[in-house]
Design a protein around this motif. Sequence first.
Motif, mmCIF file in Angstrom:
data_model
loop_
_atom_site.group_PDB
_atom_site.id
_atom_site.type_symbol
_atom_site.label_atom_id
_atom_site.label_comp_id
_atom_site.label_asym_id
_atom_site.label_seq_id
_atom_site.Cartn_x
_atom_site.Cartn_y
_atom_site.Cartn_z
ATOM 1 N N VAL A 19 0.850 -1.190 0.000
ATOM 2 C CA VAL A 19 0.000 0.000 0.000
ATOM 3 C C VAL A 19 0.885 1.239 0.000
ATOM 4 O O VAL A 19 1.983 1.240 0.554
ATOM 5 N N ASP A 20 0.408 2.288 -0.626
ATOM 6 C CA ASP A 20 1.097 3.573 -0.645
ATOM 7 C C ASP A 20 0.163 4.581 -0.001
ATOM 8 O O ASP A 20 -0.770 5.081 -0.641
ATOM 9 N N LEU A 21 0.397 4.848 1.269
ATOM 10 C CA LEU A 21 -0.488 5.741 2.004
ATOM 11 C C LEU A 21 -0.452 7.159 1.453
ATOM 12 O O LEU A 21 -1.446 7.879 1.520
ATOM 13 N N ALA A 22 0.678 7.585 0.892
ATOM 14 C CA ALA A 22 0.794 8.926 0.331
ATOM 15 C C ALA A 22 -0.139 9.102 -0.872
ATOM 16 O O ALA A 22 -0.653 10.192 -1.113
ATOM 17 N N ALA A 23 -0.364 8.041 -1.612
ATOM 18 C CA ALA A 23 -1.261 8.093 -2.766
ATOM 19 C C ALA A 23 -2.719 7.995 -2.341
ATOM 20 O O ALA A 23 -3.614 8.226 -3.143
ATOM 21 N N ILE A 43 0.076 -2.524 13.927
ATOM 22 C CA ILE A 43 0.423 -2.770 12.525
ATOM 23 C C ILE A 43 1.660 -1.953 12.165
ATOM 24 O O ILE A 43 1.909 -0.897 12.743
ATOM 25 N N VAL A 44 2.418 -2.477 11.227
ATOM 26 C CA VAL A 44 3.586 -1.786 10.677
ATOM 27 C C VAL A 44 3.374 -1.706 9.167
ATOM 28 O O VAL A 44 3.110 -2.722 8.525
ATOM 29 N N ILE A 45 3.459 -0.497 8.652
ATOM 30 C CA ILE A 45 3.382 -0.289 7.203
ATOM 31 C C ILE A 45 4.686 0.401 6.826
ATOM 32 O O ILE A 45 4.842 1.603 6.983
ATOM 33 N N ARG A 46 5.625 -0.371 6.368
ATOM 34 C CA ARG A 46 6.988 0.120 6.125
ATOM 35 C C ARG A 46 7.102 0.945 4.849
ATOM 36 O O ARG A 46 6.258 0.882 3.964
ATOM 37 N N GLU A 47 8.220 1.694 4.800
ATOM 38 C CA GLU A 47 8.652 2.432 3.611
ATOM 39 C C GLU A 47 7.601 3.410 3.103
ATOM 40 O O GLU A 47 7.362 3.515 1.907
ATOM 41 N N GLN A 48 6.987 4.135 4.018
ATOM 42 C CA GLN A 48 6.030 5.169 3.636
ATOM 43 C C GLN A 48 6.724 6.527 3.678
ATOM 44 O O GLN A 48 7.544 6.790 4.554
ATOM 45 N N ARG A 49 6.413 7.361 2.728
ATOM 46 C CA ARG A 49 6.932 8.730 2.667
ATOM 47 C C ARG A 49 5.721 9.662 2.705
ATOM 48 O O ARG A 49 5.138 9.982 1.677
ATOM 49 N N LEU A 50 5.346 10.043 3.915
ATOM 50 C CA LEU A 50 4.155 10.862 4.087
ATOM 51 C C LEU A 50 4.518 12.264 4.537
ATOM 52 O O LEU A 50 5.357 12.443 5.423
ATOM 53 N N LEU A 51 3.875 13.237 3.942
ATOM 54 C CA LEU A 51 3.956 14.593 4.446
ATOM 55 C C LEU A 51 3.072 14.675 5.689
ATOM 56 O O LEU A 51 2.155 13.853 5.853
ATOM 57 N N PRO A 52 3.332 15.630 6.566
ATOM 58 C CA PRO A 52 2.533 15.698 7.797
ATOM 59 C C PRO A 52 1.021 15.700 7.549
ATOM 60 O O PRO A 52 0.276 14.988 8.231
ATOM 61 N N HIS A 53 0.548 16.470 6.556
ATOM 62 C CA HIS A 53 -0.905 16.508 6.325
ATOM 63 C C HIS A 53 -1.436 15.164 5.812
ATOM 64 O O HIS A 53 -2.581 14.802 6.083
ATOM 65 N N GLN A 54 -0.614 14.393 5.104
ATOM 66 C CA GLN A 54 -1.043 13.068 4.641
ATOM 67 C C GLN A 54 -1.160 12.101 5.818
ATOM 68 O O GLN A 54 -2.088 11.296 5.869
ATOM 69 N N VAL A 56 -1.748 12.942 8.973
ATOM 70 C CA VAL A 56 -2.918 13.371 9.753
ATOM 71 C C VAL A 56 -4.201 12.890 9.081
ATOM 72 O O VAL A 56 -5.117 12.388 9.747
ATOM 73 N N ALA A 57 -4.285 13.015 7.766
ATOM 74 C CA ALA A 57 -5.476 12.583 7.036
ATOM 75 C C ALA A 57 -5.688 11.075 7.177
ATOM 76 O O ALA A 57 -6.820 10.619 7.418
ATOM 77 N N PHE A 58 -4.623 10.287 7.033
ATOM 78 C CA PHE A 58 -4.774 8.830 7.151
ATOM 79 C C PHE A 58 -5.180 8.451 8.567
ATOM 80 O O PHE A 58 -6.139 7.700 8.766
ATOM 81 N N CYS A 59 -4.477 8.971 9.551
ATOM 82 C CA CYS A 59 -4.793 8.626 10.949
ATOM 83 C C CYS A 59 -6.181 9.114 11.343
ATOM 84 O O CYS A 59 -6.858 8.459 12.139
ATOM 85 N N GLY A 60 -6.609 10.233 10.795
ATOM 86 C CA GLY A 60 -7.928 10.760 11.097
ATOM 87 C C GLY A 60 -9.051 9.847 10.666
ATOM 88 O O GLY A 60 -10.157 9.920 11.203
ATOM 89 N N ARG A 61 -8.792 8.975 9.728
ATOM 90 C CA ARG A 61 -9.821 8.026 9.284
ATOM 91 C C ARG A 61 -10.177 7.006 10.357
ATOM 92 O O ARG A 61 -11.234 6.398 10.321
ATOM 93 N N PHE A 62 -9.300 6.851 11.341
ATOM 94 C CA PHE A 62 -9.569 5.923 12.448
ATOM 95 C C PHE A 62 -10.474 6.550 13.497
ATOM 96 O O PHE A 62 -10.967 5.862 14.378
#
Length: 64
Positions: A19-23, A43-54, A56-62
């Motif tokens: 998965v590519d969380l940035a996308a 959970i561990v989702i390795r090798e992600q390159r997220l900007l701070p707002h990305q 926050v957006a992903f974690c906010g879905r929880f």
Amino acid sequence: MGMRVQLPDRPLGAEIHGVDLAAGVDEQTFQRIRRVLDDRSVIVIREQRLLPHQQVAFCGRFGT
């Protein structure tokens, strides 16, 4: 390829690959990630390159 979940030989934790969380992830993929987290607690989702707002957006879905 799609999302893959690797479970260790213990009841806690999982690694998520493909998965590519940035996308962004669609609702079906997010719900699968959420089910793995609910089931395995960590959970561990390795090798992600997220900007701070990305991140926050992903974690906010929880939720809050």
